[in-house]
Design an enzyme around this catalytic site. Structure first.
Site, PDB file in Angstrom:
ATOM      1  N   SER A 177       7.363  -4.776  -7.049  1.00  0.00           N
ATOM      2  CA  SER A 177       7.765  -3.518  -7.671  1.00  0.00           C
ATOM      3  C   SER A 177       8.465  -2.672  -6.613  1.00  0.00           C
ATOM      4  O   SER A 177       8.252  -2.881  -5.402  1.00  0.00           O
ATOM      5  CB  SER A 177       6.516  -2.793  -8.169  1.00  0.00           C
ATOM      6  OG  SER A 177       6.777  -1.422  -8.373  1.00  0.00           O
ATOM      7  N   TYR A 211      -1.926   1.070  -8.141  1.00  0.00           N
ATOM      8  CA  TYR A 211      -0.831   0.129  -8.444  1.00  0.00           C
ATOM      9  C   TYR A 211      -0.093  -0.204  -7.140  1.00  0.00           C
ATOM     10  O   TYR A 211       0.178  -1.376  -6.849  1.00  0.00           O
ATOM     11  CB  TYR A 211       0.103   0.771  -9.471  1.00  0.00           C
ATOM     12  CG  TYR A 211       1.216  -0.139  -9.947  1.00  0.00           C
ATOM     13  CD1 TYR A 211       0.955  -1.182 -10.827  1.00  0.00           C
ATOM     14  CD2 TYR A 211       2.524   0.055  -9.523  1.00  0.00           C
ATOM     15  CE1 TYR A 211       1.981  -2.015 -11.269  1.00  0.00           C
ATOM     16  CE2 TYR A 211       3.554  -0.776  -9.964  1.00  0.00           C
ATOM     17  CZ  TYR A 211       3.278  -1.802 -10.837  1.00  0.00           C
ATOM     18  OH  TYR A 211       4.288  -2.628 -11.259  1.00  0.00           O
TER      19      TYR A 211
END
Ligand SMILES: NC(=O)c1ccc[n+]([C@@H]2O[C@H](COP(=O)([O-])OP(=O)(O)OC[C@H]3O[C@@H](n4cnc5c(N)ncnc54)[C@H](OP(=O)(O)O)[C@@H]3O)[C@@H](O)[C@H]2O)c1
Length: 267
Positions: free
Chosen positions: A138, A151
């Site tokens: 990501s 996350y």
């Protein structure tokens, strides 16, 4: 890597990016093992792509689910050439408000599960003439961002794993690749994250753009690909001089806090 005639496992194939990755690989002539938990979505995707592919419903957060996926791959007539570790879950919220169970769930699915699945499948991948593992990172695997602490922790960990294992297997036939999408329009982002992206003017890609990037990564020589020029630049700047970004990100805090405290609506 020449893709025609290869076999790939795509985790999270029932989701937005996973389904797009599966379609792109199928178009390139790859036979697929499609996995996720949602049996209906998996069955629909397999119907769309054709019966040379198989669907295996499994919860990758459990040892039994991972074992089922591994044995399905071992039973494929032509072995396994490509593992796409795509399954993942989002987590948006101020750290002190997150439940202990949610923190465990995010780290288990985004980090521990791909590590264990990779470990379980390496012997099978080693039998292929050339093989690859692609881990879905990501933009938040190089940039720690408020509201996404857990996350970020899981994706920074996954990027570290990709880098270390790539170096460990540098003299083997298995390439370890890392693909880092920026914000992408899928169900992973709830109404609060969508509103935050709009308020901050963040670019949002389609899952198909991520799939095209994966195919480029597989055909090329690079090990890591981050989507988005600006996101790539900020990731590199953050690695060299994180203090330069601290104040700019701090100025976004009131907006991030406002959305993190707003109500998440069911998708
Ligand atoms: N969307 C973004 O903005 C974005 C940006 C950068 C990176 N990514 C990464 O891209 C990957 C795919 O995300 P997405 O956006 O496509 O999200 P998504 O549409 O929500 O899909 C997530 C996938 O993960 C699967 N999954 C969730 N929990 C699972 C479990 N316990 N066991 C097995 N499978 C499970 C889901 O399958 P079931 O629901 O069937 O279980 C689904 O197929 C993730 O790794 C994510 O971190 C996404």
């Amino acid at each position: 890597m020449e893709l025609t005639g290869k076999t790939a496992l795509v985790t999270g194939a029932s989701g937005g990016i996973g389904a797009a990755l599966a379609r792109a690989l199928a178009t390139a002539g790859v036979d697929l093992v499609l996995t996720g938990r949602d049996t209906e979505r998996l069955a629909a995707l397999r119907l769309e792509l054709g019966d040379r592919h198989i669907a295996v419903a499994a919860d990758l957060a459990t040892a039994a689910g991972r074992a089922r996926v591994i044995s399905s791959c071992e039973a494929r007539p032509r072995g396994l050439d490509l593992l796409v570790n795509n399954a993942g879950i989002g987590s948006f919220g101020l750290f002190e408000t997150l439940e202990e169970a949610d923190i465990e769930r995010v780290v288990l699915l985004n980090l521990t599960a791909p590590l264990l699945l990779t470990r379980g499948l390496l012997p099978l991948l080693a039998q292929a003439p050339e093989a690859a593992v692609i881990n879905l990172g990501s933009a938040f695997d190089t940039l720690g961002y408020p509201g996404f602490s857990v996350y970020c922790a899981s994706k920074f960990g996954l990027r570290g794993f990709s880098e270390a294992l790539a170096r460990e297997l540098a003299d083997s036939k298995i390439r370890i690749l890392h693909l880092a999408p920026r914000a992408t329009a899928t169900a992973m982002n709830d109404n609060r994250v969508e509103a935050l992206n709009r308020a901050l003017g963040n670019a949002v890609d389609t899952p198909e753009a991520v799939a095209r990037a994966m195919i480029r990564l597989l055909h090329g020589r690079r090990r890591r690909l981050a989507l988005g020029r600006a996101e790539g630049f900020f990731g590199r700047l953050n690695a060299l001089c994180p203090w330069i970004l601290d104040s700019g990100i701090s100025r976004q805090l009131p907006v991030i806090r406002r959305f993190a405290r707003s109500r998440a609506e069911p998708l």
